[in-house]
Design a protein around this motif. Sequence first.
Motif, PDB file in Angstrom:
ATOM      1  N   THR A  23      -4.630  35.190  -9.837  1.00 50.78           N
ATOM      2  CA  THR A  23      -3.723  36.070 -10.564  1.00 50.78           C
ATOM      3  C   THR A  23      -4.332  37.467 -10.707  1.00 50.78           C
ATOM      4  O   THR A  23      -3.653  38.477 -10.500  1.00 50.78           O
ATOM      5  CB  THR A  23      -3.405  35.479 -11.958  1.00 50.78           C
ATOM      6  N   CYS A  24      -5.614  37.517 -11.042  1.00 56.08           N
ATOM      7  CA  CYS A  24      -6.289  38.804 -11.217  1.00 56.08           C
ATOM      8  C   CYS A  24      -6.460  39.537  -9.885  1.00 56.08           C
ATOM      9  O   CYS A  24      -6.300  40.765  -9.825  1.00 56.08           O
ATOM     10  CB  CYS A  24      -7.648  38.595 -11.884  1.00 56.08           C
ATOM     11  N   THR A  25      -6.766  38.796  -8.838  1.00 59.10           N
ATOM     12  CA  THR A  25      -6.887  39.400  -7.509  1.00 59.10           C
ATOM     13  C   THR A  25      -5.553  40.010  -7.086  1.00 59.10           C
ATOM     14  O   THR A  25      -5.503  41.140  -6.588  1.00 59.10           O
ATOM     15  CB  THR A  25      -7.367  38.357  -6.484  1.00 59.10           C
ATOM     16  N   ALA A  26      -4.472  39.274  -7.306  1.00 58.77           N
ATOM     17  CA  ALA A  26      -3.141  39.776  -6.947  1.00 58.77           C
ATOM     18  C   ALA A  26      -2.789  41.030  -7.739  1.00 58.77           C
ATOM     19  O   ALA A  26      -2.056  41.887  -7.248  1.00 58.77           O
ATOM     20  CB  ALA A  26      -2.085  38.690  -7.180  1.00 58.77           C
ATOM     21  N   ALA A  27      -3.333  41.167  -8.946  1.00 58.72           N
ATOM     22  CA  ALA A  27      -3.077  42.345  -9.780  1.00 58.72           C
ATOM     23  C   ALA A  27      -3.961  43.523  -9.384  1.00 58.72           C
ATOM     24  O   ALA A  27      -3.806  44.622  -9.929  1.00 58.72           O
ATOM     25  CB  ALA A  27      -3.294  41.992 -11.255  1.00 58.72           C
ATOM     26  N   GLY A  28      -4.915  43.301  -8.473  1.00 53.30           N
ATOM     27  CA  GLY A  28      -5.771  44.388  -8.007  1.00 53.30           C
ATOM     28  C   GLY A  28      -7.066  44.561  -8.763  1.00 53.30           C
ATOM     29  O   GLY A  28      -7.752  45.573  -8.601  1.00 53.30           O
ATOM     30  N   ALA A  29      -7.432  43.580  -9.577  1.00 53.66           N
ATOM     31  CA  ALA A  29      -8.687  43.669 -10.320  1.00 53.66           C
ATOM     32  C   ALA A  29      -9.874  43.639  -9.365  1.00 53.66           C
ATOM     33  O   ALA A  29      -9.807  43.064  -8.280  1.00 53.66           O
ATOM     34  CB  ALA A  29      -8.791  42.517 -11.313  1.00 53.66           C
ATOM     35  N   VAL A  30     -10.964  44.255  -9.798  1.00 56.20           N
ATOM     36  CA  VAL A  30     -12.205  44.291  -9.036  1.00 56.20           C
ATOM     37  C   VAL A  30     -13.213  43.420  -9.790  1.00 56.20           C
ATOM     38  O   VAL A  30     -13.605  43.750 -10.906  1.00 56.20           O
ATOM     39  CB  VAL A  30     -12.743  45.734  -8.907  1.00 56.20           C
ATOM     40  N   LEU A  45      -2.322  46.214 -15.904  1.00 56.41           N
ATOM     41  CA  LEU A  45      -3.258  47.336 -15.962  1.00 56.41           C
ATOM     42  C   LEU A  45      -4.580  47.046 -15.253  1.00 56.41           C
ATOM     43  O   LEU A  45      -5.501  47.858 -15.319  1.00 56.41           O
ATOM     44  CB  LEU A  45      -3.530  47.686 -17.433  1.00 56.41           C
ATOM     45  N   LEU A  46      -4.677  45.915 -14.574  1.00 54.06           N
ATOM     46  CA  LEU A  46      -5.942  45.512 -13.966  1.00 54.06           C
ATOM     47  C   LEU A  46      -6.213  46.134 -12.599  1.00 54.06           C
ATOM     48  O   LEU A  46      -7.331  46.030 -12.102  1.00 54.06           O
ATOM     49  CB  LEU A  46      -6.017  43.985 -13.839  1.00 54.06           C
ATOM     50  N   GLY A  47      -5.257  46.795 -12.005  1.00 52.76           N
ATOM     51  CA  GLY A  47      -5.461  47.416 -10.698  1.00 52.76           C
ATOM     52  C   GLY A  47      -6.645  48.367 -10.717  1.00 52.76           C
ATOM     53  O   GLY A  47      -6.643  49.334 -11.463  1.00 52.76           O
ATOM     54  N   SER A  86      -3.145  47.746 -24.488  1.00 55.32           N
ATOM     55  CA  SER A  86      -3.213  49.143 -24.943  1.00 55.32           C
ATOM     56  C   SER A  86      -4.653  49.602 -25.154  1.00 55.32           C
ATOM     57  O   SER A  86      -4.924  50.799 -25.170  1.00 55.32           O
ATOM     58  CB  SER A  86      -2.408  49.330 -26.234  1.00 55.32           C
ATOM     59  N   ARG A  87      -5.581  48.672 -25.293  1.00 59.66           N
ATOM     60  CA  ARG A  87      -6.994  49.017 -25.511  1.00 59.66           C
ATOM     61  C   ARG A  87      -7.806  48.994 -24.222  1.00 59.66           C
ATOM     62  O   ARG A  87      -8.947  49.466 -24.195  1.00 59.66           O
ATOM     63  CB  ARG A  87      -7.613  48.056 -26.528  1.00 59.66           C
ATOM     64  N   LEU A  88      -7.257  48.440 -23.150  1.00 58.98           N
ATOM     65  CA  LEU A  88      -8.010  48.257 -21.911  1.00 58.98           C
ATOM     66  C   LEU A  88      -8.530  49.579 -21.353  1.00 58.98           C
ATOM     67  O   LEU A  88      -9.656  49.651 -20.862  1.00 58.98           O
ATOM     68  CB  LEU A  88      -7.141  47.535 -20.874  1.00 58.98           C
ATOM     69  N   GLY A  89      -7.755  50.632 -21.455  1.00 58.20           N
ATOM     70  CA  GLY A  89      -8.158  51.936 -20.937  1.00 58.20           C
ATOM     71  C   GLY A  89      -9.330  52.564 -21.665  1.00 58.20           C
ATOM     72  O   GLY A  89      -9.930  53.519 -21.158  1.00 58.20           O
ATOM     73  N   ASP A  90      -9.685  52.032 -22.830  1.00 58.03           N
ATOM     74  CA  ASP A  90     -10.829  52.547 -23.587  1.00 58.03           C
ATOM     75  C   ASP A  90     -12.163  52.084 -23.014  1.00 58.03           C
ATOM     76  O   ASP A  90     -13.218  52.515 -23.489  1.00 58.03           O
ATOM     77  CB  ASP A  90     -10.745  52.101 -25.049  1.00 58.03           C
TER      78      ASP A  90
END
Length: 141
Positions: free
Chosen positions: A105-112, A79-81, A44-48
């Motif tokens: 795992t993070c790559t599959a979630a779309g993280a940069v 929320l990592l996309g 819930s805080r990631l978007g900040d």
Amino acid sequence: MKKVAVVYWSATGNTEAMAENVCAGAKSAGADVTLLTASEFDGSRLGDFDAAAFGCPAMGAEELEDGEFAPMFDTCLPLLGGKKIALFGSYGWGDGEWMRNWEETCTAAGAVFAADSVIAHEVPQNNVLAACRALGAALAA
């Protein structure tokens, strides 16, 4: 000015030292940095934040710590996309498999990824701490 969260879990202080150096690097590059333990953060805080660094040592059979860190990270994962992130942590055995799995795992979630992940075998030495500062600077860029 970019807002950067540095979120970590540490049992022995090794990953905490790495987190502090990630913060120092991001601050030196002009970011507004917030250092948080895993118990102080969730999705819930990631978007900040414009970017986030996550730090966790290898535990058990080369896994993320499952009491606080993994449950917190699970709330962030969906929320990592497109989110700019960095990973770091320490280990005492094995060959760093936990980090490779975590990166996948993070790559599959779309993280940069802002930069290559940083790992330390046992106590982080000066070269690892310098890499952590560079990781922080990359997050701020």
